[in-house]
Design a protein around this motif. Structure first.
Motif, PDB file in Angstrom:
ATOM      1  N   ALA A 172       0.846  -1.192   0.000  1.00  5.23           N
ATOM      2  CA  ALA A 172       0.000   0.000   0.000  1.00  5.23           C
ATOM      3  C   ALA A 172       0.882   1.243   0.000  1.00  5.23           C
ATOM      4  O   ALA A 172       1.770   1.370   0.851  1.00  5.23           O
ATOM      5  N   ALA A 173       0.637   2.125  -0.938  1.00  3.04           N
ATOM      6  CA  ALA A 173       1.452   3.328  -1.090  1.00  3.04           C
ATOM      7  C   ALA A 173       0.664   4.568  -0.693  1.00  3.04           C
ATOM      8  O   ALA A 173      -0.554   4.637  -0.884  1.00  3.04           O
ATOM      9  N   SER A 174       1.363   5.535  -0.155  1.00  2.00           N
ATOM     10  CA  SER A 174       0.765   6.829   0.174  1.00  2.00           C
ATOM     11  C   SER A 174       1.801   7.910  -0.013  1.00  2.00           C
ATOM     12  O   SER A 174       3.010   7.644  -0.042  1.00  2.00           O
ATOM     13  N   GLY A 175       1.326   9.153  -0.153  1.00  2.00           N
ATOM     14  CA  GLY A 175       2.232  10.281  -0.271  1.00  2.00           C
ATOM     15  C   GLY A 175       2.772  10.518  -1.663  1.00  2.00           C
ATOM     16  O   GLY A 175       3.724  11.296  -1.829  1.00  2.00           O
ATOM     17  N   LEU A 176       2.181   9.884  -2.665  1.00  2.00           N
ATOM     18  CA  LEU A 176       2.612  10.106  -4.040  1.00  2.00           C
ATOM     19  C   LEU A 176       1.426   9.871  -4.969  1.00  2.00           C
ATOM     20  O   LEU A 176       0.421   9.283  -4.551  1.00  2.00           O
ATOM     21  N   THR A 177       1.586  10.351  -6.198  1.00  2.00           N
ATOM     22  CA  THR A 177       0.564  10.072  -7.208  1.00  2.00           C
ATOM     23  C   THR A 177       0.874   8.690  -7.771  1.00  2.00           C
ATOM     24  O   THR A 177       1.644   8.547  -8.728  1.00  2.00           O
ATOM     25  N   PHE A 178       0.273   7.722  -7.153  1.00  2.00           N
ATOM     26  CA  PHE A 178       0.625   6.324  -7.394  1.00  2.00           C
ATOM     27  C   PHE A 178       0.542   5.951  -8.865  1.00  2.00           C
ATOM     28  O   PHE A 178       1.420   5.268  -9.398  1.00  2.00           O
ATOM     29  N   SER A 179      -0.493   6.413  -9.533  1.00  2.00           N
ATOM     30  CA  SER A 179      -0.729   5.987 -10.905  1.00  2.00           C
ATOM     31  C   SER A 179       0.321   6.507 -11.882  1.00  2.00           C
ATOM     32  O   SER A 179       0.384   6.048 -13.018  1.00  2.00           O
ATOM     33  N   ASN A 180       1.168   7.447 -11.443  1.00  2.00           N
ATOM     34  CA  ASN A 180       2.200   8.000 -12.317  1.00  2.00           C
ATOM     35  C   ASN A 180       3.470   7.166 -12.374  1.00  2.00           C
ATOM     36  O   ASN A 180       4.367   7.463 -13.174  1.00  2.00           O
ATOM     37  N   HIS A 181       3.560   6.172 -11.504  1.00  2.00           N
ATOM     38  CA  HIS A 181       4.838   5.497 -11.324  1.00  2.00           C
ATOM     39  C   HIS A 181       4.774   4.007 -11.613  1.00  2.00           C
ATOM     40  O   HIS A 181       3.821   3.329 -11.231  1.00  2.00           O
ATOM     41  N   ALA A 182       5.830   3.510 -12.240  1.00  2.00           N
ATOM     42  CA  ALA A 182       6.022   2.068 -12.277  1.00  2.00           C
ATOM     43  C   ALA A 182       6.384   1.595 -10.872  1.00  2.00           C
ATOM     44  O   ALA A 182       6.983   2.341 -10.089  1.00  2.00           O
ATOM     45  N   MET A 183       6.006   0.372 -10.568  1.00  2.00           N
ATOM     46  CA  MET A 183       6.280  -0.200  -9.250  1.00  2.00           C
ATOM     47  C   MET A 183       7.008  -1.523  -9.418  1.00  2.00           C
ATOM     48  O   MET A 183       6.804  -2.239 -10.400  1.00  2.00           O
ATOM     49  N   GLY A 184       7.824  -1.836  -8.453  1.00  2.00           N
ATOM     50  CA  GLY A 184       8.563  -3.088  -8.527  1.00  2.00           C
ATOM     51  C   GLY A 184       8.511  -3.849  -7.223  1.00  2.00           C
ATOM     52  O   GLY A 184       8.326  -3.265  -6.151  1.00  2.00           O
ATOM     53  N   TRP A 185       8.658  -5.148  -7.342  1.00  2.00           N
ATOM     54  CA  TRP A 185       8.867  -6.037  -6.193  1.00  2.00           C
ATOM     55  C   TRP A 185      10.281  -6.603  -6.318  1.00  2.00           C
ATOM     56  O   TRP A 185      10.635  -7.172  -7.353  1.00  2.00           O
ATOM     57  N   PHE A 186      11.034  -6.448  -5.258  1.00  2.00           N
ATOM     58  CA  PHE A 186      12.374  -7.011  -5.176  1.00  2.00           C
ATOM     59  C   PHE A 186      12.410  -8.025  -4.051  1.00  2.00           C
ATOM     60  O   PHE A 186      11.539  -8.034  -3.175  1.00  2.00           O
ATOM     61  N   ARG A 187      13.429  -8.845  -4.043  1.00  2.00           N
ATOM     62  CA  ARG A 187      13.642  -9.753  -2.922  1.00  2.00           C
ATOM     63  C   ARG A 187      15.124  -9.823  -2.616  1.00  2.00           C
ATOM     64  O   ARG A 187      15.972  -9.610  -3.488  1.00  2.00           O
ATOM     65  N   GLN A 188      15.395 -10.133  -1.372  1.00  2.00           N
ATOM     66  CA  GLN A 188      16.786 -10.277  -0.943  1.00  2.00           C
ATOM     67  C   GLN A 188      16.864 -11.374   0.097  1.00  2.00           C
ATOM     68  O   GLN A 188      16.198 -11.297   1.140  1.00  2.00           O
ATOM     69  N   ALA A 189      17.656 -12.372  -0.201  1.00  3.45           N
ATOM     70  CA  ALA A 189      17.917 -13.459   0.730  1.00  3.45           C
ATOM     71  C   ALA A 189      19.236 -13.182   1.443  1.00  3.45           C
ATOM     72  O   ALA A 189      20.079 -12.437   0.919  1.00  3.45           O
ATOM     73  N   PRO A 190      19.443 -13.759   2.610  1.00  2.00           N
ATOM     74  CA  PRO A 190      20.692 -13.529   3.345  1.00  2.00           C
ATOM     75  C   PRO A 190      21.913 -13.862   2.491  1.00  2.00           C
ATOM     76  O   PRO A 190      21.976 -14.921   1.862  1.00  2.00           O
ATOM     77  N   GLY A 191      22.861 -12.929   2.457  1.00  2.00           N
ATOM     78  CA  GLY A 191      24.092 -13.147   1.715  1.00  2.00           C
ATOM     79  C   GLY A 191      23.975 -12.949   0.225  1.00  2.00           C
ATOM     80  O   GLY A 191      24.950 -13.161  -0.505  1.00  2.00           O
ATOM     81  N   LYS A 192      22.801 -12.537  -0.242  1.00  2.00           N
ATOM     82  CA  LYS A 192      22.602 -12.339  -1.672  1.00  2.00           C
ATOM     83  C   LYS A 192      22.223 -10.895  -1.955  1.00  2.00           C
ATOM     84  O   LYS A 192      21.745 -10.169  -1.082  1.00  2.00           O
ATOM     85  N   GLU A 193      22.421 -10.514  -3.207  1.00  2.00           N
ATOM     86  CA  GLU A 193      22.054  -9.170  -3.606  1.00  2.00           C
ATOM     87  C   GLU A 193      20.545  -9.061  -3.797  1.00  2.00           C
ATOM     88  O   GLU A 193      19.856 -10.038  -4.086  1.00  2.00           O
ATOM     89  N   ARG A 194      20.055  -7.834  -3.653  1.00  2.00           N
ATOM     90  CA  ARG A 194      18.649  -7.596  -3.913  1.00  2.00           C
ATOM     91  C   ARG A 194      18.400  -7.740  -5.415  1.00  2.00           C
ATOM     92  O   ARG A 194      19.148  -7.206  -6.225  1.00  2.00           O
ATOM     93  N   GLU A 195      17.352  -8.451  -5.757  1.00  2.00           N
ATOM     94  CA  GLU A 195      17.064  -8.692  -7.161  1.00  2.00           C
ATOM     95  C   GLU A 195      15.603  -8.370  -7.476  1.00  2.00           C
ATOM     96  O   GLU A 195      14.710  -8.541  -6.637  1.00  2.00           O
TER      97      GLU A 195
END
Length: 123
Positions: A23-46
């Motif tokens: 859930a996003a707030s404080g921005l015009t949400f519809s203007n922006h692309a959104m992403g999901w990232f993940r990060q496991a211990p010892g690994k880079e965020r992808e």
């Protein structure tokens, strides 16, 4: 002040499903692309998945194609990640982020981040 709040993480058995929400707030949400990232211990965020503002274009990491689906509801300022057929290697902290009109593939292209929600997959 932009805020992103993720929810929906938890413990699931391999082969199970989870649906993450951001859930996003404080921005015009519809203007922006959104992403999901993940990060496991010892690994880079992808990047796991990203979606353009119009929801017409989505991007997926090869490792999740066919199993995960990203979607958004601009009226609710919320982006979702439906995760099916979960594998132990999907276990990580999952973070949503706001893209700053830059490459959707790189973490550097995002300027606001949530605190994350943990996904644990038992084998």
């Amino acid at each position: 002040q932009v805020q992103l709040v993720e929810s929906g993480g938890g413990l699931v058995q391999a082969g199970g499903s989870l649906r993450l929400s951001c859930a996003a707030s404080g921005l015009t949400f519809s203007n922006h692309a959104m992403g999901w990232f993940r990060q496991a211990p010892g690994k880079e965020r992808e990047l796991v998945a990203a979606i353009r503002w119009s929801a017409g274009t989505a991007y997926y990491a090869d490792s999740v194609k066919g199993r995960f689906t990203i979607s958004r509801d601009n009226a609710k300022n919320t982006v979702y990640l439906q995760m099916n057929s979960l594998k132990p290697e999907d276990a990580a902290g999952y973070y949503c982020a706001v893209n700053r009109d830059s490459s959707v593939w790189c973490a550097s292209g995002y300027n606001y981040w949530g605190r994350g929600t943990q996904v644990t997959v038992s084998s």
